[in-house]
Design an enzyme around this catalytic site. Structure first.
Site, PDB file in Angstrom:
ATOM      1  N   ASP A 105       0.847  -1.192   0.000  1.00  0.00           N
ATOM      2  CA  ASP A 105       0.000   0.000   0.000  1.00  0.00           C
ATOM      3  C   ASP A 105       0.883   1.243   0.000  1.00  0.00           C
ATOM      4  O   ASP A 105       2.105   1.153   0.079  1.00  0.00           O
ATOM      5  CB  ASP A 105      -0.961  -0.020   1.183  1.00  0.00           C
ATOM      6  CG  ASP A 105      -0.251  -0.065   2.531  1.00  0.00           C
ATOM      7  OD1 ASP A 105       0.966   0.190   2.581  1.00  0.00           O
ATOM      8  OD2 ASP A 105      -0.920  -0.367   3.535  1.00  0.00           O
ATOM      9  N   ASP A 130      -7.924  -7.566   0.517  1.00  0.00           N
ATOM     10  CA  ASP A 130      -6.968  -7.789   1.601  1.00  0.00           C
ATOM     11  C   ASP A 130      -7.630  -7.418   2.912  1.00  0.00           C
ATOM     12  O   ASP A 130      -8.528  -6.578   2.944  1.00  0.00           O
ATOM     13  CB  ASP A 130      -5.700  -6.939   1.426  1.00  0.00           C
ATOM     14  CG  ASP A 130      -5.911  -5.505   1.904  1.00  0.00           C
ATOM     15  OD1 ASP A 130      -5.543  -5.189   3.056  1.00  0.00           O
ATOM     16  OD2 ASP A 130      -6.483  -4.690   1.143  1.00  0.00           O
TER      17      ASP A 130
END
Length: 382
Positions: A98, A273
């Site tokens: 991320d 996720d």
């Protein structure tokens, strides 16, 4: 209606659809990812309570690492000097990182958002850190992740429309800067844009359109699963997914429960996720075909039966409920380890079932059967 694809190389192959549900194959420098895919979260370069071989054996093709945590400790430059995240950790498959933006917004103290960057105090030692779109991409390139994410600002819901729109517009400008910073990445590596816009449909539309015009290898739907009801999340997926290119992967960030995943797949999402499988495992909760099972409950104390005698995963099929209950109540590390692997294995079992059903045109039947199993609940106590 799906917008046209961008001029960027496409590493995603759509293999089959069933309604809006899709199954495909995403090719990365470190291997192929079967979609829909659930990415276990290895926050600081480790899967809490699990060895990487268990993650792989459970069926995971790809895992996630957190830029914010890794840049603060042990440091992106150090990881790069040691050969990159895959070599450093021993996970030799695909990785997504991320941007660090969500953790900055949710964890860091004394943060300040400007057009240029976010400045914040490290939660580790209080050091002042600046994270710009360019630095976020630089860190992710040091880590060597197969898929990097643009820098964005995520606003927790509920929020005022003006604040949602300000963050969405800033995220679009940061998306352009992130893409420019990523231009020197080697072939095969990918950058995903992130749709923001909170719970306001027209802002979601504007964000999706702006990102498609910029052009990315894939597109994420961000800013959900941050406190809003599931119905709001699903409504925003309905507003967003049809506005993203059909030939590119779609990633719903930070989601979620098996129920959330099943509903999102039904709406055309490809990647997920969440920390929930391992976090809930550490707190004594198992995910199974029968829904969630709380091993802290006294009903399990004298029960020799496993969680699911038909499971393909050995620990789910062989470990007695009484033993799992004992480990959880005693605070034994092994309890958290077993339940974490049981949960990751269930999530991957669910994803494999979803992929198979879409490929065979039976997703509706799979959807109904799975929901019926969850609704039926756990087996009766002895």
């Amino acid at each position: 209606m799906n917008p046209p694809a961008t001029g960027l190389p496409n590493h995603f192959e759509l293999l089959a659809t069933d309604g809006a549900a899709r199954t495909g194959r995403l090719t990365t420098p470190h291997g192929v990812v079967r979609t829909p895919a659930f990415m276990p979260v290895g926050t600081a370069g480790a899967m809490k309570g699990m060895h990487w071989r268990e993650v792989r054996d459970a069926g995971a093709d790809i895992v996630l690492g957190n830029t914010y945590h890794l840049m603060l400790r042990p440091g992106a430059e150090r990881i790069a000097a040691l050969g990159g995240l895959q070599r450093f950790t021993g996970w030799n498959g695909p990785m997504l990182t991320d941007s660090g933006g969500f953790q900055v917004m949710s964890l860091a103290d004394l943060r300040k958002v400007s057009e240029h960057a976010v400045t914040f105090r490290s939660h580790i030692d209080g050091a002042k850190v600046e994270l710009s779109p360019e630095r976020s991409i630089e860190v992710q390139r040091f880590l060597g992740s197969d898929i990097a994410m643009q820098m964005d600002e995520c606003v927790r819901l509920p929020a005022e429309r003006d604040d949602i729109e300000r963050a969405m517009r800033l995220s679009l400008r940061w998306a352009e800067r992130s893409k420019r910073a990523f231009e020197s990445a080697p072939d095969g590596y990918m950058l995903f844009g992130i749709v923001q816009g909170g719970d306001v449909p027209e802002l979601r539309h504007a964000s999706a359109q702006g990102l498609v015009e910029i052009g990315f290898h894939g597109y994420a739907i961000g800013g959900l699963a941050v406190g809003e009801p599931q119905a709001v999340m699903l409504a925003m997926i309905d507003e967003t997914a049809p506005r993203l290119p059909a030939d590119r992967p779609r990633y719903l960030m930070g989601v979620g429960t098996p129920d959330d995943i099943l509903e999102a797949v039904k709406r055309g999402v490809d990647m997920f996720d969440c920390v929930m499988p391992t976090r809930n495992g550490r707190h004594g909760v198992a995910f199974t075909r029968f829904g969630q099972v709380n091993l802290r409950n006294a009903r399990h104390a004298d029960d020799p039966r496993p969680l699911d005698e038909e499971s393909v995963w050995p620990s789910t099929r062989n470990c007695a409920r009484a033993y799992l209950h004992h480990l959880v109540k005693a605070g034994e590390t092994l309890g958290a380890m077993l339940l974490s692997e049981i949960n990751i294995a269930y999530y991957q079992f669910l994803m494999q079932g979803i992929r198979d059903a879409i490929a065979h045109g039976t997703f509706d039947e799979f959807y109904q059967r799975t929901r019926e199993d969850w609704a039926r609940g756990d087996i009766a106590p002895r």
